[in-house]
Design a protein around this motif. Structure first.
Motif, PDB file in Angstrom:
ATOM      1  N   PHE A   1      -5.203  10.891  -5.624  1.00 26.18           N
ATOM      2  CA  PHE A   1      -5.586   9.503  -5.840  1.00 26.18           C
ATOM      3  C   PHE A   1      -5.232   8.709  -4.590  1.00 26.18           C
ATOM      4  O   PHE A   1      -4.289   9.025  -3.878  1.00 26.18           O
ATOM      5  CB  PHE A   1      -4.832   8.897  -7.027  1.00 26.18           C
ATOM      6  N   THR A   2      -5.979   7.660  -4.331  1.00 25.83           N
ATOM      7  CA  THR A   2      -5.685   6.805  -3.193  1.00 25.83           C
ATOM      8  C   THR A   2      -5.992   5.358  -3.550  1.00 25.83           C
ATOM      9  O   THR A   2      -6.724   5.085  -4.499  1.00 25.83           O
ATOM     10  CB  THR A   2      -6.475   7.252  -1.944  1.00 25.83           C
ATOM     11  N   ALA A   3      -5.432   4.453  -2.802  1.00 26.13           N
ATOM     12  CA  ALA A   3      -5.662   3.024  -3.014  1.00 26.13           C
ATOM     13  C   ALA A   3      -5.682   2.339  -1.666  1.00 26.13           C
ATOM     14  O   ALA A   3      -5.189   2.872  -0.674  1.00 26.13           O
ATOM     15  CB  ALA A   3      -4.547   2.429  -3.881  1.00 26.13           C
ATOM     16  N   ASP A   4      -6.254   1.154  -1.634  1.00 23.46           N
ATOM     17  CA  ASP A   4      -6.265   0.389  -0.401  1.00 23.46           C
ATOM     18  C   ASP A   4      -6.225  -1.095  -0.734  1.00 23.46           C
ATOM     19  O   ASP A   4      -6.572  -1.498  -1.837  1.00 23.46           O
ATOM     20  CB  ASP A   4      -7.505   0.721   0.433  1.00 23.46           C
ATOM     21  N   TRP A   5      -5.789  -1.910   0.229  1.00 26.89           N
ATOM     22  CA  TRP A   5      -5.604  -3.350   0.053  1.00 26.89           C
ATOM     23  C   TRP A   5      -6.171  -4.085   1.243  1.00 26.89           C
ATOM     24  O   TRP A   5      -6.176  -3.561   2.350  1.00 26.89           O
ATOM     25  CB  TRP A   5      -4.112  -3.680  -0.022  1.00 26.89           C
TER      26      TRP A   5
ATOM     27  N   GLY B   1     -14.023   5.669  -8.936  1.00 26.43           N
ATOM     28  CA  GLY B   1     -13.222   4.591  -8.376  1.00 26.43           C
ATOM     29  C   GLY B   1     -13.386   3.305  -9.147  1.00 26.43           C
ATOM     30  O   GLY B   1     -14.181   3.212 -10.083  1.00 26.43           O
ATOM     31  N   SER B   2     -12.640   2.339  -8.723  1.00 24.18           N
ATOM     32  CA  SER B   2     -12.680   1.009  -9.313  1.00 24.18           C
ATOM     33  C   SER B   2     -12.390  -0.005  -8.214  1.00 24.18           C
ATOM     34  O   SER B   2     -11.514   0.207  -7.387  1.00 24.18           O
ATOM     35  CB  SER B   2     -11.617   0.900 -10.414  1.00 24.18           C
ATOM     36  N   ILE B   3     -13.148  -1.078  -8.197  1.00 25.67           N
ATOM     37  CA  ILE B   3     -12.927  -2.167  -7.249  1.00 25.67           C
ATOM     38  C   ILE B   3     -12.510  -3.379  -8.066  1.00 25.67           C
ATOM     39  O   ILE B   3     -13.231  -3.809  -8.968  1.00 25.67           O
ATOM     40  CB  ILE B   3     -14.205  -2.476  -6.446  1.00 25.67           C
ATOM     41  N   SER B   4     -11.342  -3.879  -7.754  1.00 26.23           N
ATOM     42  CA  SER B   4     -10.881  -5.064  -8.493  1.00 26.23           C
ATOM     43  C   SER B   4     -10.128  -5.990  -7.576  1.00 26.23           C
ATOM     44  O   SER B   4      -9.736  -5.637  -6.493  1.00 26.23           O
ATOM     45  CB  SER B   4     -10.004  -4.666  -9.674  1.00 26.23           C
TER      46      SER B   4
ATOM     47  N   SER C   1       0.828  -1.204   0.000  1.00 30.27           N
ATOM     48  CA  SER C   1       0.000   0.000   0.000  1.00 30.27           C
ATOM     49  C   SER C   1       0.865   1.258   0.000  1.00 30.27           C
ATOM     50  O   SER C   1       0.610   2.203  -0.744  1.00 30.27           O
ATOM     51  CB  SER C   1      -0.932  -0.006   1.210  1.00 30.27           C
ATOM     52  N   ALA C   2       1.905   1.277   0.829  1.00 24.53           N
ATOM     53  CA  ALA C   2       2.797   2.441   0.899  1.00 24.53           C
ATOM     54  C   ALA C   2       3.486   2.673  -0.437  1.00 24.53           C
ATOM     55  O   ALA C   2       3.596   3.814  -0.902  1.00 24.53           O
ATOM     56  CB  ALA C   2       3.824   2.249   2.009  1.00 24.53           C
ATOM     57  N   ALA C   3       3.937   1.598  -1.063  1.00 18.87           N
ATOM     58  CA  ALA C   3       4.612   1.727  -2.364  1.00 18.87           C
ATOM     59  C   ALA C   3       3.642   2.253  -3.418  1.00 18.87           C
ATOM     60  O   ALA C   3       3.997   3.112  -4.234  1.00 18.87           O
ATOM     61  CB  ALA C   3       5.188   0.383  -2.789  1.00 18.87           C
ATOM     62  N   PHE C   4       2.421   1.748  -3.397  1.00 20.25           N
ATOM     63  CA  PHE C   4       1.430   2.182  -4.369  1.00 20.25           C
ATOM     64  C   PHE C   4       1.090   3.645  -4.175  1.00 20.25           C
ATOM     65  O   PHE C   4       0.965   4.400  -5.137  1.00 20.25           O
ATOM     66  CB  PHE C   4       0.168   1.319  -4.240  1.00 20.25           C
TER      67      PHE C   4
ATOM     68  N   LYS D   1      -9.777   8.001   3.187  1.00 22.59           N
ATOM     69  CA  LYS D   1      -8.462   8.622   2.977  1.00 22.59           C
ATOM     70  C   LYS D   1      -8.595   9.888   2.145  1.00 22.59           C
ATOM     71  O   LYS D   1      -7.824  10.832   2.311  1.00 22.59           O
ATOM     72  CB  LYS D   1      -7.508   7.655   2.268  1.00 22.59           C
ATOM     73  N   ALA D   2      -9.559   9.890   1.222  1.00 27.29           N
ATOM     74  CA  ALA D   2      -9.764  11.039   0.339  1.00 27.29           C
ATOM     75  C   ALA D   2     -10.642  12.111   0.978  1.00 27.29           C
ATOM     76  O   ALA D   2     -10.910  13.136   0.362  1.00 27.29           O
ATOM     77  CB  ALA D   2     -10.392  10.572  -0.978  1.00 27.29           C
TER      78      ALA D   2
END
Length: 95
Positions: free
Chosen positions: A20-24, A92-95, A9-12, A67-68
């Motif tokens: 932009f944000t991401a989560d795992w 967003g996108s969920i995959s 997550s940190a690398a992404f 986060k956003a």
């Protein structure tokens, strides 16, 4: 060598453009993910693995929204086809 989800997550986050944000979430932890009453009804007839995938995706989407800066994540609904309906001004996108 095992890589932690936090490290991924940190690398992404480092490569994402500003805003932009991401989560795992490990699928193993998805059973702990909270679903709304509407979502629980929607997935009740699905197989267990698909329910976990759905819960993991929704959990991550809600954490990414938080986060956003979006706090009312219960508004993350689905259309008739099951596609997430993102709050106004969010995509967003969920995959």
């Amino acid at each position: 060598m095992e890589t932690s989800l936090e490290a991924i997550s940190a690398a992404f986050e480092c490569i994402l453009p500003k805003g932009f944000t991401a989560d795992w979430l490990s699928i193993d932890l998805a059973a702990q993910a909270a679903l709304t009453a509407e979502e629980r009804i929607r997935v009740s007839s699905w197989g267990r693995h698909r329910q976990l995938e759905f819960a993991a995706g929704r959990h991550c989407a809600r954490r990414a929204l938080e986060k956003a800066g979006f706090r009312d994540w219960a508004d993350l609904t689905s259309n008739v086809g099951g596609v997430p309906v993102w709050p106004e001004t969010y995509v967003g996108s969920i995959s």
